[in-house]
Design an enzyme around this catalytic site. Structure first.
Site, PDB file in Angstrom:
ATOM      1  N   ASN A 119      13.807   4.407   4.981  1.00  0.00           N
ATOM      2  CA  ASN A 119      12.843   3.382   5.392  1.00  0.00           C
ATOM      3  C   ASN A 119      11.697   4.055   6.141  1.00  0.00           C
ATOM      4  O   ASN A 119      11.869   5.115   6.737  1.00  0.00           O
ATOM      5  CB  ASN A 119      13.550   2.390   6.329  1.00  0.00           C
ATOM      6  CG  ASN A 119      12.628   1.278   6.798  1.00  0.00           C
ATOM      7  OD1 ASN A 119      11.867   0.711   6.019  1.00  0.00           O
ATOM      8  ND2 ASN A 119      12.694   0.954   8.086  1.00  0.00           N
ATOM      9  N   MET A 170      10.895  -6.406   4.527  1.00  0.00           N
ATOM     10  CA  MET A 170      11.097  -6.999   5.842  1.00  0.00           C
ATOM     11  C   MET A 170      12.417  -7.762   5.927  1.00  0.00           C
ATOM     12  O   MET A 170      12.450  -8.955   6.257  1.00  0.00           O
ATOM     13  CB  MET A 170       9.902  -7.902   6.197  1.00  0.00           C
ATOM     14  CG  MET A 170       8.568  -7.173   6.155  1.00  0.00           C
ATOM     15  SD  MET A 170       8.565  -5.606   7.082  1.00  0.00           S
ATOM     16  CE  MET A 170       7.897  -6.187   8.616  1.00  0.00           C
ATOM     17  N   ARG A 171      13.479  -7.065   5.621  1.00  0.00           N
ATOM     18  CA  ARG A 171      14.801  -7.703   5.570  1.00  0.00           C
ATOM     19  C   ARG A 171      15.837  -6.621   5.863  1.00  0.00           C
ATOM     20  O   ARG A 171      15.678  -5.482   5.411  1.00  0.00           O
ATOM     21  CB  ARG A 171      14.975  -8.220   4.132  1.00  0.00           C
ATOM     22  CG  ARG A 171      15.990  -9.258   3.923  1.00  0.00           C
ATOM     23  CD  ARG A 171      15.804  -9.858   2.523  1.00  0.00           C
ATOM     24  NE  ARG A 171      14.646 -10.738   2.484  1.00  0.00           N
ATOM     25  CZ  ARG A 171      14.631 -11.965   2.985  1.00  0.00           C
ATOM     26  NH1 ARG A 171      15.723 -12.480   3.511  1.00  0.00           N
ATOM     27  NH2 ARG A 171      13.545 -12.691   2.927  1.00  0.00           N
ATOM     28  N   LEU A 172      16.849  -7.015   6.622  1.00  0.00           N
ATOM     29  CA  LEU A 172      17.916  -6.062   6.925  1.00  0.00           C
ATOM     30  C   LEU A 172      18.773  -5.835   5.673  1.00  0.00           C
ATOM     31  O   LEU A 172      19.123  -6.791   4.991  1.00  0.00           O
ATOM     32  CB  LEU A 172      18.769  -6.667   8.039  1.00  0.00           C
ATOM     33  CG  LEU A 172      19.421  -5.750   9.053  1.00  0.00           C
ATOM     34  CD1 LEU A 172      18.421  -4.810   9.712  1.00  0.00           C
ATOM     35  CD2 LEU A 172      20.129  -6.592  10.117  1.00  0.00           C
ATOM     36  N   HIS A 204       8.831   3.140   9.191  1.00  0.00           N
ATOM     37  CA  HIS A 204       8.589   2.156  10.241  1.00  0.00           C
ATOM     38  C   HIS A 204       7.351   2.575  11.043  1.00  0.00           C
ATOM     39  O   HIS A 204       7.213   3.741  11.406  1.00  0.00           O
ATOM     40  CB  HIS A 204       9.814   2.052  11.152  1.00  0.00           C
ATOM     41  CG  HIS A 204       9.662   0.980  12.177  1.00  0.00           C
ATOM     42  ND1 HIS A 204       9.809  -0.362  11.870  1.00  0.00           N
ATOM     43  CD2 HIS A 204       9.334   1.032  13.485  1.00  0.00           C
ATOM     44  CE1 HIS A 204       9.585  -1.077  12.966  1.00  0.00           C
ATOM     45  NE2 HIS A 204       9.295  -0.254  13.961  1.00  0.00           N
ATOM     46  N   LYS A 264      23.740 -13.651   1.720  1.00  0.00           N
ATOM     47  CA  LYS A 264      23.099 -12.336   1.560  1.00  0.00           C
ATOM     48  C   LYS A 264      23.879 -11.492   0.556  1.00  0.00           C
ATOM     49  O   LYS A 264      23.301 -10.737  -0.231  1.00  0.00           O
ATOM     50  CB  LYS A 264      23.068 -11.636   2.915  1.00  0.00           C
ATOM     51  CG  LYS A 264      22.323 -10.342   2.888  1.00  0.00           C
ATOM     52  CD  LYS A 264      22.080  -9.850   4.296  1.00  0.00           C
ATOM     53  CE  LYS A 264      20.951  -8.883   4.334  1.00  0.00           C
ATOM     54  NZ  LYS A 264      19.936  -9.174   5.296  1.00  0.00           N
ATOM     55  N   SER A 283       0.839  -1.209   0.000  1.00  0.00           N
ATOM     56  CA  SER A 283       0.000   0.000   0.000  1.00  0.00           C
ATOM     57  C   SER A 283       0.874   1.260   0.000  1.00  0.00           C
ATOM     58  O   SER A 283       0.525   2.262  -0.635  1.00  0.00           O
ATOM     59  CB  SER A 283      -0.980   0.001   1.172  1.00  0.00           C
ATOM     60  OG  SER A 283      -0.315   0.135   2.398  1.00  0.00           O
ATOM     61  N   ASN A 284       2.013   1.227   0.674  1.00  0.00           N
ATOM     62  CA  ASN A 284       2.914   2.387   0.638  1.00  0.00           C
ATOM     63  C   ASN A 284       3.560   2.541  -0.737  1.00  0.00           C
ATOM     64  O   ASN A 284       3.730   3.656  -1.221  1.00  0.00           O
ATOM     65  CB  ASN A 284       4.003   2.261   1.718  1.00  0.00           C
ATOM     66  CG  ASN A 284       3.488   2.691   3.072  1.00  0.00           C
ATOM     67  OD1 ASN A 284       3.353   3.876   3.349  1.00  0.00           O
ATOM     68  ND2 ASN A 284       3.158   1.725   3.916  1.00  0.00           N
TER      69      ASN A 284
HETATM   70  C1  GAR Z   1       4.084  -0.551   6.699  1.00  0.00           C
HETATM   71  O1  GAR Z   1       3.234  -0.236   7.781  1.00  0.00           O
HETATM   72  C2  GAR Z   1       5.520  -0.273   7.054  1.00  0.00           C
HETATM   73  O2  GAR Z   1       5.681   0.818   7.928  1.00  0.00           O
HETATM   74  C3  GAR Z   1       5.919  -1.555   7.724  1.00  0.00           C
HETATM   75  O3  GAR Z   1       5.331  -2.554   6.954  1.00  0.00           O
HETATM   76  C4  GAR Z   1       4.084  -2.066   6.459  1.00  0.00           C
HETATM   77  C5  GAR Z   1       3.992  -2.393   4.979  1.00  0.00           C
HETATM   78  O4  GAR Z   1       2.704  -2.138   4.502  1.00  0.00           O
HETATM   79  N1  GAR Z   1       7.346  -1.690   7.792  1.00  0.00           N
HETATM   80  C6  GAR Z   1       7.991  -2.276   8.803  1.00  0.00           C
HETATM   81  O5  GAR Z   1       7.439  -2.794   9.752  1.00  0.00           O
HETATM   82  C7  GAR Z   1       9.522  -2.239   8.676  1.00  0.00           C
HETATM   83  N2  GAR Z   1      10.144  -2.647   9.882  1.00  0.00           N
HETATM   84  P1  GAR Z   1       2.439  -2.052   2.935  1.00  0.00           P
HETATM   85  O6  GAR Z   1       3.068  -3.296   2.297  1.00  0.00           O
HETATM   86  O7  GAR Z   1       0.961  -2.048   2.791  1.00  0.00           O
HETATM   87  O8  GAR Z   1       3.077  -0.796   2.423  1.00  0.00           O
END
Ligand code: GAR
Length: 195
Positions: free
Chosen positions: A106, A89-91, A108, A64, A12-13
């Site tokens: 990023n 979701m990966r460093l 968060h 990696k 969604s972002n």
């Molecule tokens: C978002 O809320 C983002 O902030 C979070 O994952 C979601 C992804 O949503 N990121 C983390 O937790 C990073 N540590 P999306 O796929 O709908 O954009």
């Protein structure tokens, strides 16, 4: 000169960023989606939005460094200048960090340094905080530890559950992230000094 968005999930972002990037005053196009998860919904969104995607499954690499080298080769071919992580979701490892030092940001879903890592929304609910929020930050080698660029609070109301709090946080993310990225690519955000 262009941007790649990295995402692992729903996207969604990613969608909010791509839609914002189509405005006339947006200076650097989003040219590529990089995804590490086969079947992730963000891949469908990219297709619908007409953004090319690169799916690289880390399971197919022995390290990696090899995984990131594969991504880096494509980023270089496409002339990608900045990386925007949106639910990736990966460093990020040394291969990409060295190539893109202070050119990775990023988002968060908490007010860092509270609740880093996975499931920040669940962590906030478990802790019982009255306020949580959203942080946008430069990426360094740590887990959600880089210099903070922007934060916005979100109130945790009585009766909020994971779904309702996630909705409120994401509504903020979809507005905040494109506006911070626009400031960044327009030169209004300076890279961290002396780090
Ligand atoms: C978002 O809320 C983002 O902030 C979070 O994952 C979601 C992804 O949503 N990121 C983390 O937790 C990073 N540590 P999306 O796929 O709908 O954009």
């Amino acid at each position: 000169m262009s941007i790649a968005v990295f995402a692992s999930g729903s996207g969604s972002n990613f969608q909010a960023l791509v839609e914002a990037s189509r405005a006339e005053d947006w200076p650097e196009p989003i040219r590529l989606l990089v995804c590490d998860r086969p079947g992730a919904r963000v891949l469908e969104r990219a297709e619908k939005l007409g953004v090319p995607s690169l799916l690289v499954d880390p399971k197919e690499f022995s390290s990696k460094a090899d995984y990131e080298a594969e991504i880096l080769a494509r980023l270089r071919r496409e002339g990608i200048r900045r990386l925007v992580l949106a639910g990736y979701m990966r460093l990020i490892g040394p291969t990409l960090l060295d190539a893109y030092r202070w050119r990775i940001v990023n988002i968060h879903p908490s007010l860092l340094p509270a609740f880093p890592g996975k499931d920040a929304v669940g962590q906030a609910l478990d802790y019982g905080v009255k306020w949580t929020g959203v942080t946008v930050h430069f990426v360094d080698e740590g887990m959600d530890t880089g210099p903070i660029i922007a934060q916005e609070p979100v109130r945790v109301d009585e009766g909020d559950d994971r779904a309702s709090l996630t909705r409120k946080i994401q509504a903020v993310e979809h507005r905040l992230y494109p506006s911070v990225i626009l400031d960044w690519i327009s030169g209004r955000i300076k890279e961290p000094a002396g780090r």
